[in-house]
Design a protein around this motif. Sequence first.
Motif, mmCIF file in Angstrom:
data_model
loop_
_atom_site.group_PDB
_atom_site.id
_atom_site.type_symbol
_atom_site.label_atom_id
_atom_site.label_comp_id
_atom_site.label_asym_id
_atom_site.label_seq_id
_atom_site.Cartn_x
_atom_site.Cartn_y
_atom_site.Cartn_z
ATOM 1 N N ARG A 23 0.846 -1.207 0.000
ATOM 2 C CA ARG A 23 0.000 0.000 0.000
ATOM 3 C C ARG A 23 0.874 1.247 0.000
ATOM 4 O O ARG A 23 0.596 2.209 -0.683
ATOM 5 N N LYS A 24 1.923 1.197 0.798
ATOM 6 C CA LYS A 24 2.824 2.350 0.911
ATOM 7 C C LYS A 24 3.759 2.447 -0.300
ATOM 8 O O LYS A 24 4.070 3.533 -0.774
ATOM 9 N N PRO A 26 3.696 0.895 -3.849
ATOM 10 C CA PRO A 26 2.983 0.058 -4.829
ATOM 11 C C PRO A 26 3.900 -0.631 -5.845
ATOM 12 O O PRO A 26 3.587 -1.727 -6.312
#
Length: 99
Positions: A23-24, A26
């Motif tokens: 998420r942080k 990609p």
Amino acid sequence: MKVKKTFRLSEDIIELIDNRDQRKYPSREFFLESAVRNFSEKKANHIEEMLELILSMTEKNEKIGIQIFQKLQETEMEAKKISQKTHADFEMDTFDSLL
């Protein structure tokens, strides 16, 4: 302009990249760019911190040097006073013995 280069990484680094927070980070490229930027910033910050520490220590050493110099001057003045007093007493004793 982005330049694409090919290079090899060790297995443990590849594993770290594959196990990144997706998420942080990609993409793998974004993860690597962030890591390099972070490393570079920390290095620059570390250099600045070290320079500040050296400057602070230099200032402290200068203050200590000044204090030592002042104490030496005071001690030298006291030694001269004692020497002059002893010299004056010696002259009086010599003069008295002649009488």
